[in-house]
Design a protein around this motif. Sequence first.
Motif, PDB file in Angstrom:
ATOM      1  N   ALA A   1      -3.298   2.078  -6.692  1.00 24.02           N
ATOM      2  CA  ALA A   1      -2.564   1.514  -5.556  1.00 24.02           C
ATOM      3  C   ALA A   1      -1.941   0.167  -5.886  1.00 24.02           C
ATOM      4  O   ALA A   1      -1.201  -0.375  -5.068  1.00 24.02           O
ATOM      5  N   GLY A   2      -2.223  -0.344  -7.071  1.00 20.90           N
ATOM      6  CA  GLY A   2      -1.669  -1.629  -7.468  1.00 20.90           C
ATOM      7  C   GLY A   2      -2.744  -2.657  -7.738  1.00 20.90           C
ATOM      8  O   GLY A   2      -3.876  -2.555  -7.250  1.00 20.90           O
ATOM      9  N   LEU A   3      -2.404  -3.662  -8.511  1.00 22.43           N
ATOM     10  CA  LEU A   3      -3.315  -4.756  -8.829  1.00 22.43           C
ATOM     11  C   LEU A   3      -3.724  -5.462  -7.534  1.00 22.43           C
ATOM     12  O   LEU A   3      -2.860  -5.834  -6.730  1.00 22.43           O
ATOM     13  N   PRO A   4      -5.011  -5.652  -7.296  1.00 19.76           N
ATOM     14  CA  PRO A   4      -5.423  -6.266  -6.027  1.00 19.76           C
ATOM     15  C   PRO A   4      -4.749  -7.600  -5.742  1.00 19.76           C
ATOM     16  O   PRO A   4      -4.375  -7.874  -4.594  1.00 19.76           O
ATOM     17  N   ASP A   5      -4.584  -8.439  -6.758  1.00 22.40           N
ATOM     18  CA  ASP A   5      -3.943  -9.740  -6.539  1.00 22.40           C
ATOM     19  C   ASP A   5      -2.491  -9.584  -6.082  1.00 22.40           C
ATOM     20  O   ASP A   5      -2.009 -10.342  -5.229  1.00 22.40           O
ATOM     21  N   LEU A   6      -1.787  -8.604  -6.635  1.00 21.25           N
ATOM     22  CA  LEU A   6      -0.400  -8.387  -6.241  1.00 21.25           C
ATOM     23  C   LEU A   6      -0.324  -7.814  -4.831  1.00 21.25           C
ATOM     24  O   LEU A   6       0.516  -8.232  -4.021  1.00 21.25           O
ATOM     25  N   ARG A   7      -1.186  -6.866  -4.522  1.00 23.73           N
ATOM     26  CA  ARG A   7      -1.195  -6.296  -3.172  1.00 23.73           C
ATOM     27  C   ARG A   7      -1.457  -7.379  -2.134  1.00 23.73           C
ATOM     28  O   ARG A   7      -0.840  -7.393  -1.051  1.00 23.73           O
TER      29      ARG A   7
ATOM     30  N   GLU B   1      -3.091  -2.217   2.950  1.00 20.65           N
ATOM     31  CA  GLU B   1      -1.916  -1.598   3.561  1.00 20.65           C
ATOM     32  C   GLU B   1      -0.687  -1.671   2.654  1.00 20.65           C
ATOM     33  O   GLU B   1       0.437  -1.473   3.118  1.00 20.65           O
ATOM     34  N   VAL B   2      -0.904  -1.916   1.367  1.00 20.30           N
ATOM     35  CA  VAL B   2       0.181  -2.046   0.395  1.00 20.30           C
ATOM     36  C   VAL B   2      -0.066  -1.114  -0.786  1.00 20.30           C
ATOM     37  O   VAL B   2      -1.186  -1.038  -1.302  1.00 20.30           O
ATOM     38  N   LEU B   3       0.980  -0.409  -1.195  1.00 18.39           N
ATOM     39  CA  LEU B   3       0.963   0.408  -2.414  1.00 18.39           C
ATOM     40  C   LEU B   3       2.057  -0.104  -3.338  1.00 18.39           C
ATOM     41  O   LEU B   3       3.227  -0.155  -2.946  1.00 18.39           O
TER      42      LEU B   3
ATOM     43  N   GLY C   1       8.060  -2.553  -7.071  1.00 18.47           N
ATOM     44  CA  GLY C   1       8.377  -2.381  -5.667  1.00 18.47           C
ATOM     45  C   GLY C   1       7.092  -2.097  -4.921  1.00 18.47           C
ATOM     46  O   GLY C   1       5.994  -2.160  -5.486  1.00 18.47           O
ATOM     47  N   TRP C   2       7.210  -1.755  -3.634  1.00 19.22           N
ATOM     48  CA  TRP C   2       6.007  -1.486  -2.857  1.00 19.22           C
ATOM     49  C   TRP C   2       6.334  -0.730  -1.577  1.00 19.22           C
ATOM     50  O   TRP C   2       7.465  -0.697  -1.110  1.00 19.22           O
ATOM     51  N   LEU C   3       5.280  -0.140  -1.043  1.00 17.58           N
ATOM     52  CA  LEU C   3       5.278   0.464   0.284  1.00 17.58           C
ATOM     53  C   LEU C   3       4.283  -0.280   1.147  1.00 17.58           C
ATOM     54  O   LEU C   3       3.188  -0.647   0.684  1.00 17.58           O
TER      55      LEU C   3
ATOM     56  N   ALA D   1      -3.429   1.583   6.524  1.00 18.30           N
ATOM     57  CA  ALA D   1      -4.274   1.841   5.358  1.00 18.30           C
ATOM     58  C   ALA D   1      -4.491   3.334   5.115  1.00 18.30           C
ATOM     59  O   ALA D   1      -4.494   3.785   3.958  1.00 18.30           O
ATOM     60  N   ALA D   2      -4.654   4.100   6.189  1.00 13.95           N
ATOM     61  CA  ALA D   2      -4.878   5.537   6.008  1.00 13.95           C
ATOM     62  C   ALA D   2      -3.654   6.208   5.393  1.00 13.95           C
ATOM     63  O   ALA D   2      -3.775   7.061   4.496  1.00 13.95           O
ATOM     64  N   LEU D   3      -2.464   5.809   5.840  1.00 10.43           N
ATOM     65  CA  LEU D   3      -1.238   6.379   5.288  1.00 10.43           C
ATOM     66  C   LEU D   3      -1.042   5.923   3.847  1.00 10.43           C
ATOM     67  O   LEU D   3      -0.574   6.703   2.998  1.00 10.43           O
ATOM     68  N   VAL D   4      -1.398   4.688   3.530  1.00 11.62           N
ATOM     69  CA  VAL D   4      -1.286   4.199   2.152  1.00 11.62           C
ATOM     70  C   VAL D   4      -2.166   5.022   1.221  1.00 11.62           C
ATOM     71  O   VAL D   4      -1.768   5.336   0.085  1.00 11.62           O
ATOM     72  N   ARG D   5      -3.343   5.412   1.680  1.00 17.07           N
ATOM     73  CA  ARG D   5      -4.212   6.245   0.837  1.00 17.07           C
ATOM     74  C   ARG D   5      -3.560   7.602   0.559  1.00 17.07           C
ATOM     75  O   ARG D   5      -3.623   8.113  -0.569  1.00 17.07           O
ATOM     76  N   ARG D   6      -2.895   8.161   1.562  1.00 14.02           N
ATOM     77  CA  ARG D   6      -2.208   9.440   1.358  1.00 14.02           C
ATOM     78  C   ARG D   6      -0.997   9.259   0.447  1.00 14.02           C
ATOM     79  O   ARG D   6      -0.724  10.116  -0.413  1.00 14.02           O
TER      80      ARG D   6
END
Length: 468
Positions: free
Chosen positions: A132-138, A156-158, A307-309, A313-318
Motif C-alpha cells: 500500500a506504500g511506505l508508511p512515512d509517505l502515506r 486511507e492512502v494507497l 501517485g496515490w489514491l 480504509a476499507a476501500l483502500v484495502r480492496r
Amino acid sequence: MVGDLGGERPPRYAALAGRVRRLVAEGRVPLGSRLPAERELAAALGLSRATVTAAYARLREDGWAVARQGSGTFAALPAGPDRGGWVPAPADGDVLDLAHAAPLGSPLVPVAFERALAELPRHLPGHGYHPAGLPDLRARIAERYTARGLPTTAEEVLVTAGSLHAVSIAFQLLLRRGSRLLVEQPTYPNALQAGLAAGARVVPAGLAPEDPAAGLAAAEEALAAVRPPVAYLMPDFQNPTGVLRGVAERERLAAALRRAGTTAVVDETLVDLGLDATPPPPLAAFGPGHVSVGTLSKSAWGGLRIGWLRADAALVRRLTAVAVRTTLSQPVLEQLAACAVLDELDVSLVGHRRVLRERRDVLVDELRRRLPAWSVPLPAGGLVLWCRLPSARSRALVAAAEPLGLRLAAGPLFGTGHALDDRLRLPWSQPPDVLRRAVELLVAADAAVGGGAPVAGPEEFRALPAGV
C-alpha cells in the motif's frame, strides 16, 4: 480523420503512411483495429489504389501495421519502449512538442534523491515490500489532504506509480464490463482509454470553459438519467478546459452523485497549480465514498513515478488487492525521495507557479496577438489552454503543423466520437522562447489550412465511439 494530403510533400504514399502512423500513435486508431480496405480508402481520399497499397506496405515495413491473410491490414506497434501510447516522446531533433503538458523537473528532485539515498540503509534490513506504500509517505500524503479540508489517515492512502496507474486501479475495481462511466467531454485521453480498457460504456457530459455552469448542469442531468456506477471527474483546473469548480458547484455535484449512487474517481493531478485561484477542499470532502487521485508529476517531475489514491480504509484495502495483481510494491528509493519532495513542496510551488504563470501569459498574449480569430481563454491554473478555432479544422491543423516541426494534439483526441474538431489544446509547460517559436509555426500551419475542414475517412478510422 486522415485529412487532406494536398499540402504534403511527395511522394503521396509516404504522406498517407505518416498520417496513419500518427493516428495509431495517438490512440485514435485503436491497436488491433482493421484499417480500411485499399480500394475503399483510395476512393474516400481520391487517391490511386497503388498509392494506398504503397502506404500500407510502408506501415508494415515500419511495424505500424500487420497483414492477416484473408482478413485485411490491422493497426500495430513497432518494437521499442517509446512507441504507441499517448505519452511525451523522446526528443526528436528540432520538433517542438505542444501535444503534451509535461513540465521540466523541479530542482527539488536531485536533492530529494540525495536525502533518499542517505535514508535507504535504514530500510535495507527489511524485505522492502510495501503493497500500500511506505508508511512515512502515506502519512505525509494524508497530512496534505487533512490540511486541504479532508481529514485523512495513512490507512486511507494507497501509493501508486502515478495518477494514471491510480485511475486504472480504481476503474478495475469499480467497473464491470458494460458498466456506464460518466466522463466530462472533453477529458484526459489516457483516462478515457483506461475506462474503455475496463470495458466501460462511456457517457459524455459536455463541458466548455465559456460556460462551466452548463457543464455542471449537463453532469447533473446525465447522473440523474443514467445513474452510472462510476464518474471520472476533474474539478481542479480540468484537463483540458481549465475549469475550476467552486464550493457551491462541488456541493451540487456531490449531491447529484449521492442521488445517483455514483462513486466519483476524482483526478486532482493539477490541484497544486493554482496560478490565480486556490482550489476549494477536495470533492470527497463534500460527500463520502469517493476516490481521490493525486500525483507529483506536475508539481515536481513526471520522471518521479509517484501517485496515490485516497479513499476510506476499507476501500483502500480492496484497491490494494487489485494493485498487487500487477505491481507488488512501489520502489522504496522513489518513495523516500517523494517524502523529501513533499517536505519542501509548498515552498517550491511558489517559484513553480510563478514560472508557469509567466509562461501562460506569454502563450495567451502571443496567440491573441497572432491569431485574433481564435478564442483563447485565460484559465486560473493548470497547464493548458483549450482554444476554440474559427472552424472545425483541428485535425487539419495538426497535420499541417507536423511537417513544420510542431507536434500538436487534435481536439477530438480529448473526447468521444467525432466532436471537438473546433478545439485545440495547447500547454504552456515550455519556456517562453519555445512558446513564441511554437506560435510562429502555428500561425504558418493555420495559414496553410486556410480554414478548410479535413477530408473524412471511412468508418474504420473513427476512434473512441461513445458507449451510449
